[in-house]
Enzyme design. Structure first.
Site, PDB file in Angstrom:
ATOM      1  N   ASN A   1      39.644  47.501  49.962  1.00  0.00           N
ATOM      2  CA  ASN A   1      40.814  48.184  49.394  1.00  0.00           C
ATOM      3  C   ASN A   1      40.542  48.447  47.920  1.00  0.00           C
ATOM      4  O   ASN A   1      40.634  47.536  47.093  1.00  0.00           O
ATOM      5  CB  ASN A   1      42.056  47.292  49.570  1.00  0.00           C
ATOM      6  CG  ASN A   1      43.276  47.891  48.878  1.00  0.00           C
ATOM      7  OD1 ASN A   1      43.316  49.078  48.579  1.00  0.00           O
ATOM      8  ND2 ASN A   1      44.277  47.052  48.638  1.00  0.00           N
ATOM      9  N   TRP A   2      40.225  49.700  47.606  1.00  0.00           N
ATOM     10  CA  TRP A   2      39.838  50.012  46.228  1.00  0.00           C
ATOM     11  C   TRP A   2      41.020  50.169  45.275  1.00  0.00           C
ATOM     12  O   TRP A   2      40.833  50.292  44.071  1.00  0.00           O
ATOM     13  CB  TRP A   2      38.996  51.299  46.209  1.00  0.00           C
ATOM     14  CG  TRP A   2      37.616  51.116  46.730  1.00  0.00           C
ATOM     15  CD1 TRP A   2      37.028  49.957  47.136  1.00  0.00           C
ATOM     16  CD2 TRP A   2      36.637  52.147  46.898  1.00  0.00           C
ATOM     17  NE1 TRP A   2      35.729  50.199  47.543  1.00  0.00           N
ATOM     18  CE2 TRP A   2      35.472  51.540  47.407  1.00  0.00           C
ATOM     19  CE3 TRP A   2      36.617  53.525  46.674  1.00  0.00           C
ATOM     20  CZ2 TRP A   2      34.310  52.263  47.695  1.00  0.00           C
ATOM     21  CZ3 TRP A   2      35.475  54.251  46.954  1.00  0.00           C
ATOM     22  CH2 TRP A   2      34.331  53.621  47.465  1.00  0.00           C
ATOM     23  N   LYS A   3      42.213  50.231  45.814  1.00  0.00           N
ATOM     24  CA  LYS A   3      43.400  50.408  44.957  1.00  0.00           C
ATOM     25  C   LYS A   3      43.207  51.636  44.057  1.00  0.00           C
ATOM     26  O   LYS A   3      42.669  52.641  44.502  1.00  0.00           O
ATOM     27  CB  LYS A   3      43.693  49.137  44.158  1.00  0.00           C
ATOM     28  CG  LYS A   3      43.684  47.889  45.039  1.00  0.00           C
ATOM     29  CD  LYS A   3      44.182  46.672  44.330  1.00  0.00           C
ATOM     30  CE  LYS A   3      43.962  45.442  45.206  1.00  0.00           C
ATOM     31  NZ  LYS A   3      44.673  44.265  44.743  1.00  0.00           N
TER      32      LYS A   3
ATOM     33  N   GLU B   1      48.257  38.232  53.761  1.00  0.00           N
ATOM     34  CA  GLU B   1      47.867  38.198  52.357  1.00  0.00           C
ATOM     35  C   GLU B   1      48.906  37.415  51.561  1.00  0.00           C
ATOM     36  O   GLU B   1      49.922  37.987  51.137  1.00  0.00           O
ATOM     37  CB  GLU B   1      47.786  39.626  51.803  1.00  0.00           C
ATOM     38  CG  GLU B   1      46.744  40.487  52.477  1.00  0.00           C
ATOM     39  CD  GLU B   1      46.230  41.544  51.518  1.00  0.00           C
ATOM     40  OE1 GLU B   1      45.035  41.481  51.207  1.00  0.00           O
ATOM     41  OE2 GLU B   1      47.005  42.385  51.061  1.00  0.00           O
TER      42      GLU B   1
ATOM     43  N   GLY C   1      44.363  39.097  43.925  1.00  0.00           N
ATOM     44  CA  GLY C   1      43.915  39.456  42.584  1.00  0.00           C
ATOM     45  C   GLY C   1      44.013  38.313  41.584  1.00  0.00           C
ATOM     46  O   GLY C   1      43.916  38.526  40.379  1.00  0.00           O
TER      47      GLY C   1
ATOM     48  N   SER D   1      41.684  37.315  47.232  1.00  0.00           N
ATOM     49  CA  SER D   1      40.538  36.806  46.479  1.00  0.00           C
ATOM     50  C   SER D   1      39.366  36.397  47.367  1.00  0.00           C
ATOM     51  O   SER D   1      38.679  35.409  47.093  1.00  0.00           O
ATOM     52  CB  SER D   1      40.971  35.649  45.563  1.00  0.00           C
ATOM     53  OG  SER D   1      41.961  36.093  44.648  1.00  0.00           O
TER      54      SER D   1
ATOM     55  N   GLY E   1      39.993  43.172  47.952  1.00  0.00           N
ATOM     56  CA  GLY E   1      40.302  44.025  46.815  1.00  0.00           C
ATOM     57  C   GLY E   1      39.182  44.005  45.796  1.00  0.00           C
ATOM     58  O   GLY E   1      38.173  44.704  45.927  1.00  0.00           O
ATOM     59  N   GLY E   2      39.328  43.153  44.780  1.00  0.00           N
ATOM     60  CA  GLY E   2      38.391  43.139  43.652  1.00  0.00           C
ATOM     61  C   GLY E   2      36.922  43.077  44.048  1.00  0.00           C
ATOM     62  O   GLY E   2      36.094  43.826  43.498  1.00  0.00           O
TER      63      GLY E   2
HETATM   64  C1  PEP Z   1      44.107  43.226  48.257  1.00  0.00           C
HETATM   65  O1  PEP Z   1      44.160  44.143  47.471  1.00  0.00           O
HETATM   66  O2  PEP Z   1      44.609  43.378  49.382  1.00  0.00           O
HETATM   67  C2  PEP Z   1      43.465  41.985  47.852  1.00  0.00           C
HETATM   68  C3  PEP Z   1      43.420  40.986  48.707  1.00  0.00           C
HETATM   69  O3  PEP Z   1      42.940  41.937  46.594  1.00  0.00           O
HETATM   70  P1  PEP Z   1      41.933  40.792  46.030  1.00  0.00           P
HETATM   71  O4  PEP Z   1      40.831  40.658  47.023  1.00  0.00           O
HETATM   72  O5  PEP Z   1      41.474  41.327  44.720  1.00  0.00           O
HETATM   73  O6  PEP Z   1      42.726  39.536  45.916  1.00  0.00           O
END
Ligand code: PEP
Length: 261
Positions: free
Chosen positions: A9-11, A172, A178, A217, A238-239
């Site tokens: 998920n690049w946001k 999540e 994040g 994360s 995400g990140g």
């Molecule tokens: C997400 O955006 O769904 C996510 C889990 O982000 P991260 O991995 O950065 O916590």
């Protein structure tokens, strides 16, 4: 047997040129330029809408799928700035995120809206990745299961059992997104087991085919332990999905384990 699914998920990140660089780097690292048996998991990338066409071109014939990060609940009409499920399908997306906590917090995406969006996606032939999860305050006050149960009951209210196999549910915990704080594998497994049981009550035996991802994360160091849990069928990242080396290491979590044993 559920095929694990790992989603990037690049946001709000990456222009078209960055997208091509990322995908070229990822395909090289995965050895995924043809139909060879390069991974045992389904890999999905959710770029911003503006980079979908570039991503499609860069992916070529590779089996990596695309997802959109958000969708309108409306089919068409005077809804400036919105993108419909049919448009997302037309752009080549097999999946779309719904109810991500950032959409819930910043854009008022309620469970009722999640239900409408999920229906719209299924009608357009796009598989919804329905995100659910509790906040830290809810966890600390013992409300985790009540919150998850409500998000499932209302968010998936319109899904007929015959279409349940199309769903992916992403657990999540909001406190892990994040933040660099990951749920402990046992803690995540407990929530996933509760989600699986709730899906079974809702969809009977059809729930067996629904994949439940963990998100929050996830990184190359913690992914294997999370994926080893019996009710964790994938990861929403995400990140750590923004860098091709890190995302490739996550996708190949099982091979890295093999190499170290
Ligand atoms: C997400 O955006 O769904 C996510 C889990 O982000 P991260 O991995 O950065 O916590």
């Amino acid at each position: 047997m559920r095929c694990p699914i790992i989603v990037a998920n690049w946001k709000l990140h990456k222009l078209r040129a960055d997208t091509r660089l990322f995908i070229d780097g990822l395909l090289d690292r995965l050895g995924a330029r043809g139909d060879d048996d390069w991974t045992s998991v389904e890999v999905v990338i959710a770029p911003p809408l503006t980079a979908l066409a570039e991503a499609r071109g860069a992916l070529g014939g590779s089996p990596i799928e695309l997802a959109a990060q958000a969708v309108s609940a409306e089919r068409s009409g005077a809804f400036t700035g919105e993108v419909s499920a049919e448009m997302i399908a037309d752009a080549g997306c097999r999946y779309c995120l719904v109810g991500h906590s950032e959409r819930r917090q910043s854009y008022g995406e309620t469970d009722a809206i999640v239900a409408r969006k999920t229906s719209a996606l299924l009608a357009a032939g796009v598989r919804p990745i329905v995100c659910i999860g509790e906040t830290l305050a809810q966890r600390e006050s013992g409300e985790t299961e009540r919150v998850l149960g409500h998000q499932i009951e209302v968010g998936l209210a319109n899904v007929p059992a015959a279409q349940a196999f199309q769903l992916v549910v992403a657990y999540e915990p909001v406190w892990a997104i994040g933040t660099g704080v990951t749920a402990r594998p046992g803690q995540a497994q407990q929530a996933h087991r509760f989600i699986r049981d709730t899906l079974e009550r809702r969809f009977s035996s059809a729930a067996e085919s629904i994949r439940i991802q963990y998100g929050g994360s996830v990184n190359p160091e913690n992914v294997a332990q999370l994926m080893a849990q019996p009710d964790i069928d994938g990861a929403l990242v995400g990140g750590a999905s923004l860098d091709p080396a890190s995302f490739a290491a996550i996708v190949q979590y099982d091979r890295r384990e093999d190499m170290s044993s």
